[in-house]
Design a protein around this motif. Sequence first.
Motif, PDB file in Angstrom:
ATOM      1  N   PHE A  78       0.571  10.326 -66.386  1.00 22.54           N
ATOM      2  CA  PHE A  78      -0.015  11.910 -66.353  1.00 22.54           C
ATOM      3  C   PHE A  78       0.020  12.487 -64.567  1.00 22.54           C
ATOM      4  CE2 PHE A  78      -4.488  13.377 -64.275  1.00 22.54           C
ATOM      5  CZ  PHE A  78      -4.277  13.986 -65.160  1.00 22.54           C
ATOM      6  N   ASN A  79       0.485  11.754 -63.962  1.00 21.40           N
ATOM      7  CA  ASN A  79       1.493  12.565 -62.301  1.00 21.40           C
ATOM      8  C   ASN A  79       2.133  12.607 -62.069  1.00 21.40           C
ATOM      9  OD1 ASN A  79      -1.442  11.587 -60.824  1.00 21.40           O
ATOM     10  ND2 ASN A  79      -1.569   9.683 -62.110  1.00 21.40           N
ATOM     11  N   GLU A  80       2.682  12.924 -63.716  1.00 24.63           N
ATOM     12  CA  GLU A  80       4.863  12.994 -63.951  1.00 24.63           C
ATOM     13  C   GLU A  80       5.275  12.202 -62.959  1.00 24.63           C
ATOM     14  OE1 GLU A  80       4.873  16.834 -63.140  1.00 24.63           O
ATOM     15  OE2 GLU A  80       2.772  17.813 -64.383  1.00 24.63           O
ATOM     16  N   GLN A  81       5.041  11.047 -62.482  1.00 25.89           N
ATOM     17  CA  GLN A  81       5.194   9.967 -61.405  1.00 25.89           C
ATOM     18  C   GLN A  81       6.562   9.384 -62.154  1.00 25.89           C
ATOM     19  OE1 GLN A  81       3.465   6.571 -60.097  1.00 25.89           O
ATOM     20  NE2 GLN A  81       1.907   7.798 -59.701  1.00 25.89           N
ATOM     21  N   LYS A  82       8.584   9.425 -62.021  1.00 30.79           N
ATOM     22  CA  LYS A  82       9.495   9.034 -62.492  1.00 30.79           C
ATOM     23  C   LYS A  82       9.765   7.445 -61.972  1.00 30.79           C
ATOM     24  CE  LYS A  82      10.877  13.237 -63.735  1.00 30.79           C
ATOM     25  NZ  LYS A  82      12.574  14.193 -63.503  1.00 30.79           N
ATOM     26  N   GLY A  83      10.677   7.444 -62.182  1.00 28.43           N
ATOM     27  CA  GLY A  83      11.661   5.593 -61.718  1.00 28.43           C
ATOM     28  C   GLY A  83      10.900   4.532 -62.481  1.00 28.43           C
ATOM     29  N   TYR A  84      10.815   3.415 -61.445  1.00 32.67           N
ATOM     30  CA  TYR A  84      10.615   2.119 -62.445  1.00 32.67           C
ATOM     31  C   TYR A  84       9.795   2.102 -62.516  1.00 32.67           C
ATOM     32  CZ  TYR A  84      16.048   1.179 -61.647  1.00 32.67           C
ATOM     33  OH  TYR A  84      17.372   2.146 -61.832  1.00 32.67           O
ATOM     34  N   LEU A  85       8.338   2.946 -62.117  1.00 32.29           N
ATOM     35  CA  LEU A  85       7.188   2.198 -62.099  1.00 32.29           C
ATOM     36  C   LEU A  85       7.334   1.998 -63.617  1.00 32.29           C
ATOM     37  CD1 LEU A  85       4.555   1.345 -61.203  1.00 32.29           C
ATOM     38  CD2 LEU A  85       3.915   3.231 -61.206  1.00 32.29           C
ATOM     39  N   ILE A  86       6.691   3.106 -64.394  1.00 36.79           N
ATOM     40  CA  ILE A  86       6.995   2.806 -65.637  1.00 36.79           C
ATOM     41  C   ILE A  86       7.990   1.572 -66.220  1.00 36.79           C
ATOM     42  CG2 ILE A  86       7.354   4.123 -67.736  1.00 36.79           C
ATOM     43  CD1 ILE A  86       7.261   6.597 -65.987  1.00 36.79           C
ATOM     44  N   LEU A  87       9.484   2.002 -65.527  1.00 39.37           N
ATOM     45  CA  LEU A  87      10.193   0.601 -66.551  1.00 39.37           C
ATOM     46  C   LEU A  87       9.314  -1.102 -66.578  1.00 39.37           C
ATOM     47  CD1 LEU A  87      13.181  -0.746 -67.516  1.00 39.37           C
ATOM     48  CD2 LEU A  87      13.346  -0.644 -64.959  1.00 39.37           C
ATOM     49  N   ILE A  88       8.759  -0.823 -65.123  1.00 39.44           N
ATOM     50  CA  ILE A  88       8.179  -2.541 -65.067  1.00 39.44           C
ATOM     51  C   ILE A  88       6.601  -2.786 -65.808  1.00 39.44           C
ATOM     52  CG2 ILE A  88       6.613  -3.809 -63.543  1.00 39.44           C
ATOM     53  CD1 ILE A  88       8.338  -2.096 -61.043  1.00 39.44           C
ATOM     54  N   ALA A  89       5.964  -1.255 -66.402  1.00 41.44           N
ATOM     55  CA  ALA A  89       4.886  -1.376 -66.946  1.00 41.44           C
ATOM     56  C   ALA A  89       4.721  -1.588 -68.657  1.00 41.44           C
ATOM     57  CB  ALA A  89       3.476  -0.504 -66.761  1.00 41.44           C
TER      58      ALA A  89
END
Length: 409
Positions: free
Chosen positions: A339-350
């Motif tokens: 929703f906040n258009e974040q990229k990187g490893y946060l999505i991978l970890i989640a």
Amino acid sequence: MQQTFHSTILKATLVASVGGLLFGYDTAVISGAIGFMRTYYHLSDLMTGWVASCALLGCIIGAVYSGTLSDRIGRKKVLMLSGLLFTISSIGTSLAPNLWIFVVFRMIGGMGIGIASMLSPMYISEMAPAAIRGRLISIFQLGIVSGILVIYFVNAYIAGIHNESWNISTGWRWMFGSGIIPAIIFILLLFTVPESPRWLAGQKRETEALAILEIINDSTTARQELDSIKGALKDEKSLSFSALKEPKLKRALAIGIFLAIFSQITGINTIMYYAPEIFKATGVGSDSAFMQTILVGIINVLFTFVAIKYVDTWGRKKLLLLGISGMAICLFIIGFAFFNEQKGYLILIAILGYIACFAMSLGPLAFVVIAEIFPTKARATAMSVATFFLWSAVFFSFPNFSGSCRNYW
């Protein structure tokens, strides 16, 4: 005698779980191929979603009819049929001259998935002693996640053989064709395991049932087991679908349907079918996306062992509550990041956290509970109904993710 008992039961469980491996293998093969097929066939977003999900219609058909068919001709023969359907599908999808022929063969493979998803855990439940039944049925889920992990490696290997243009023209066909090998192995292995003694007893083939029980028990215990099975089967016949309306079966059926639906609509298939596309959308390259997809498969396998270890000690309910709570937290983080258009490893970890929680709870335990809660006379028919709802939930909640993900970023 105890060693013989364990080895025979374990062998039957592992062979039946190869059906789960084919289930996972055939389900997840599309994850590596869909991007290349989209380019090869110039697919729209709608058609991409259809090509990725068409196998699910076959799953529904396989799930509906496998229970009744297995009551008539036996668990082993119908499991062999699922292996044959996998084989035909692998050959057909790899050689399909056009998209619609591909879809037909993909649906044939889906029928094999539907049969395996219902019949393998039922076969295990009828072979396993009650004390370790949950653990052994969970091995079926281990087969599923192992199949997913294997095809992730296979897809990554095939995708790395040549360049992008080769993958678009040919590589995706190799991905589907690779399923021939485990399908044939499954059929051959089924010749080495016995038929369900419970099914044999239900067919009045008591001598054969006793012979199998004596392989896994001493003679006295085998006779007691057969008498117990005969007592459970006395005056019982396989129920028709309409008979499931009996009040005493309604509650068990409602629980089975509920678990079947919620094991699928919580988002697991978005990741399993579209994992490389998800990771590409977060800003990583194609190669990195395939490697992160493999990591998803590894986590899936590792945390399935948690369910296998604790399902018979902690209990089904506790594991389900722990796992579902963790899934909810991880899905919130994934949704917040997108929703906040974040990229990187946060999505991978989640995503890895979500997979871990699913693998230790809803993934294996849905099959465990569904295989356990129905009386013998209703098991095949009721499990067919529950598995029908499982695959219907997958189909009707299936995401058109590839197009929306690309447009979003």
